[in-house]
Design a protein around this motif. Structure first.
Motif, PDB file in Angstrom:
ATOM      1  N   VAL A   2       3.063  -3.200   0.465  1.00 32.16           N
ATOM      2  CA  VAL A   2       3.579  -1.851   0.687  1.00 32.16           C
ATOM      3  C   VAL A   2       2.478  -0.990   1.288  1.00 32.16           C
ATOM      4  CG1 VAL A   2       4.453   0.211  -0.435  1.00 32.16           C
ATOM      5  CG2 VAL A   2       5.232  -2.032  -1.196  1.00 32.16           C
ATOM      6  N   GLN A   3       2.813  -0.314   2.369  1.00 39.31           N
ATOM      7  CA  GLN A   3       1.880   0.615   2.992  1.00 39.31           C
ATOM      8  C   GLN A   3       2.606   1.906   3.330  1.00 39.31           C
ATOM      9  OE1 GLN A   3       0.096  -1.652   6.281  1.00 39.31           O
ATOM     10  NE2 GLN A   3      -1.733  -1.900   5.030  1.00 39.31           N
ATOM     11  N   LEU A   4       1.937   3.015   3.071  1.00 42.21           N
ATOM     12  CA  LEU A   4       2.457   4.337   3.379  1.00 42.21           C
ATOM     13  C   LEU A   4       1.361   5.119   4.077  1.00 42.21           C
ATOM     14  CD1 LEU A   4       3.951   4.841  -0.168  1.00 42.21           C
ATOM     15  CD2 LEU A   4       5.323   4.587   1.890  1.00 42.21           C
ATOM     16  N   ALA A   5       1.722   5.814   5.147  1.00 46.05           N
ATOM     17  CA  ALA A   5       0.710   6.553   5.912  1.00 46.05           C
ATOM     18  C   ALA A   5       1.233   7.937   6.245  1.00 46.05           C
ATOM     19  CB  ALA A   5       0.363   5.782   7.187  1.00 46.05           C
ATOM     20  N   GLU A   6       0.557   8.956   5.702  1.00 49.44           N
ATOM     21  CA  GLU A   6       0.940  10.343   5.954  1.00 49.44           C
ATOM     22  C   GLU A   6       0.243  10.862   7.206  1.00 49.44           C
ATOM     23  OE1 GLU A   6       0.302   9.771   1.448  1.00 49.44           O
ATOM     24  OE2 GLU A   6      -0.717   9.278   3.310  1.00 49.44           O
ATOM     25  N   SER A   7       0.896  11.814   7.864  1.00 53.57           N
ATOM     26  CA  SER A   7       0.296  12.481   9.012  1.00 53.57           C
ATOM     27  C   SER A   7       0.928  13.854   9.165  1.00 53.57           C
ATOM     28  CB  SER A   7       0.501  11.657  10.288  1.00 53.57           C
ATOM     29  OG  SER A   7       1.874  11.499  10.572  1.00 53.57           O
ATOM     30  N   GLY A   8       0.318  14.686   9.992  1.00 53.24           N
ATOM     31  CA  GLY A   8       0.896  15.982  10.292  1.00 53.24           C
ATOM     32  C   GLY A   8       0.228  17.164   9.629  1.00 53.24           C
ATOM     33  N   LEU A  18       4.868  23.615   9.085  1.00 52.99           N
ATOM     34  CA  LEU A  18       4.309  22.310   9.408  1.00 52.99           C
ATOM     35  C   LEU A  18       5.341  21.253   9.070  1.00 52.99           C
ATOM     36  CD1 LEU A  18       0.638  21.976   8.038  1.00 52.99           C
ATOM     37  CD2 LEU A  18       1.375  21.783  10.416  1.00 52.99           C
ATOM     38  N   ARG A  19       5.268  20.113   9.760  1.00 57.21           N
ATOM     39  CA  ARG A  19       6.084  18.972   9.390  1.00 57.21           C
ATOM     40  C   ARG A  19       5.172  17.791   9.113  1.00 57.21           C
ATOM     41  NH1 ARG A  19      10.242  15.363  13.014  1.00 57.21           N
ATOM     42  NH2 ARG A  19       8.241  14.555  13.748  1.00 57.21           N
ATOM     43  N   LEU A  20       5.234  17.302   7.898  1.00 55.37           N
ATOM     44  CA  LEU A  20       4.512  16.096   7.524  1.00 55.37           C
ATOM     45  C   LEU A  20       5.408  14.875   7.700  1.00 55.37           C
ATOM     46  CD1 LEU A  20       2.750  17.233   4.221  1.00 55.37           C
ATOM     47  CD2 LEU A  20       2.009  17.556   6.597  1.00 55.37           C
ATOM     48  N   SER A  21       4.788  13.760   8.069  1.00 58.81           N
ATOM     49  CA  SER A  21       5.502  12.491   8.192  1.00 58.81           C
ATOM     50  C   SER A  21       4.864  11.459   7.280  1.00 58.81           C
ATOM     51  CB  SER A  21       5.463  11.976   9.634  1.00 58.81           C
ATOM     52  OG  SER A  21       6.057  12.879  10.528  1.00 58.81           O
ATOM     53  N   CYS A  22       5.675  10.528   6.821  1.00 56.81           N
ATOM     54  CA  CYS A  22       5.197   9.403   6.019  1.00 56.81           C
ATOM     55  C   CYS A  22       5.848   8.150   6.580  1.00 56.81           C
ATOM     56  CB  CYS A  22       5.547   9.602   4.559  1.00 56.81           C
ATOM     57  SG  CYS A  22       5.261   8.152   3.517  1.00 56.81           S
ATOM     58  N   ALA A  23       5.049   7.330   7.232  1.00 58.87           N
ATOM     59  CA  ALA A  23       5.536   6.079   7.804  1.00 58.87           C
ATOM     60  C   ALA A  23       5.306   4.949   6.814  1.00 58.87           C
ATOM     61  CB  ALA A  23       4.818   5.788   9.112  1.00 58.87           C
ATOM     62  N   GLY A 113       3.982   9.348 -12.540  1.00 59.20           N
ATOM     63  CA  GLY A 113       4.007   8.067 -13.228  1.00 59.20           C
ATOM     64  C   GLY A 113       5.154   7.168 -12.816  1.00 59.20           C
ATOM     65  N   ALA A 114       6.145   7.723 -12.157  1.00 58.32           N
ATOM     66  CA  ALA A 114       7.301   6.940 -11.731  1.00 58.32           C
ATOM     67  C   ALA A 114       7.094   6.301 -10.376  1.00 58.32           C
ATOM     68  CB  ALA A 114       8.538   7.824 -11.698  1.00 58.32           C
ATOM     69  N   TYR A 115       5.944   6.510  -9.790  1.00 57.82           N
ATOM     70  CA  TYR A 115       5.688   6.018  -8.435  1.00 57.82           C
ATOM     71  C   TYR A 115       4.573   4.994  -8.425  1.00 57.82           C
ATOM     72  CZ  TYR A 115       8.943   9.488  -6.817  1.00 57.82           C
ATOM     73  OH  TYR A 115      10.096  10.201  -6.610  1.00 57.82           O
ATOM     74  N   GLY A 116       4.703   4.017  -7.515  1.00 60.90           N
ATOM     75  CA  GLY A 116       3.747   2.932  -7.478  1.00 60.90           C
ATOM     76  C   GLY A 116       2.767   3.062  -6.339  1.00 60.90           C
ATOM     77  N   SER A 117       3.166   2.679  -5.147  1.00 55.96           N
ATOM     78  CA  SER A 117       2.255   2.683  -4.007  1.00 55.96           C
ATOM     79  C   SER A 117       2.157   4.081  -3.400  1.00 55.96           C
ATOM     80  CB  SER A 117       2.734   1.692  -2.953  1.00 55.96           C
ATOM     81  OG  SER A 117       2.787   0.394  -3.484  1.00 55.96           O
ATOM     82  N   TRP A 118       0.940   4.420  -2.964  1.00 58.17           N
ATOM     83  CA  TRP A 118       0.650   5.748  -2.435  1.00 58.17           C
ATOM     84  C   TRP A 118      -0.023   5.645  -1.075  1.00 58.17           C
ATOM     85  CZ3 TRP A 118       1.518  10.293  -5.357  1.00 58.17           C
ATOM     86  CH2 TRP A 118       1.957  10.065  -6.662  1.00 58.17           C
ATOM     87  N   GLY A 119       0.180   6.675  -0.268  1.00 54.65           N
ATOM     88  CA  GLY A 119      -0.555   6.779   0.976  1.00 54.65           C
ATOM     89  C   GLY A 119      -1.934   7.372   0.736  1.00 54.65           C
TER      90      GLY A 119
END
Length: 128
Positions: A2-8, A18-23, A113-119
């Motif tokens: 799992v990979q997450l990448a924030e930008s913006g 602003l608009r943030l994106s998470c790919a 705590g309910a979330y696993g993978s992070w950007g």
């Protein structure tokens, strides 16, 4: 994996947008709820918003309700956070994260705590 990448992120003035994106990659994106969190210096990481899978229902922290809008594009494996009327107190590093559980009828959670993978996060600074 799992990979997450924030930008913006960036430096903006109070009242700006602003608009943030998470790919996302490495998992069946449309199957999982996704959350946005933020962490200001010296403060705990807090939930900002989340979006479910079945009907893309969204939930927001009271501090951003009416100003932020979260959406997802399953074809692009991307979620967005549209932030309007930004305030200095919105200054933080913003993170997206995967809720690693099958879809349910329950609202997506806003506690970390309910979330696993992070950007890796993207910095948002609101200052005049």
């Amino acid at each position: 994996q799992v990979q997450l990448a924030e930008s913006g992120g960036g430096l903006v003035q109070p009242g700006d947008s602003l608009r943030l994106s998470c790919a996302a990659s490495g998992f069946t994106f449309g199957y999982y709820a996704i959350g946005w969190f933020r962490q200001a210096p010296g403060k705990e990481r807090e939930g900002v918003s989340c979006i479910s899978t079945s009907d893309s229902s969204t939930y927001y922290a009271d501090s951003v309700k009416g100003r932020f809008t979260m959406s997802r594009d399953n074809a692009k494996n991307t979620v967005y956070l549209h932030m309007n009327s930004l305030k200095p107190e919105d200054t933080a590093v913003y993170y997206c994260a995967q809720h690693p559980y099958p879809p349910s009828n329950e609202p997506c959670p806003l506690h970390r705590g309910a979330y696993g993978s992070w950007g890796q996060g993207t910095q948002v600074t609101v200052s005049s």
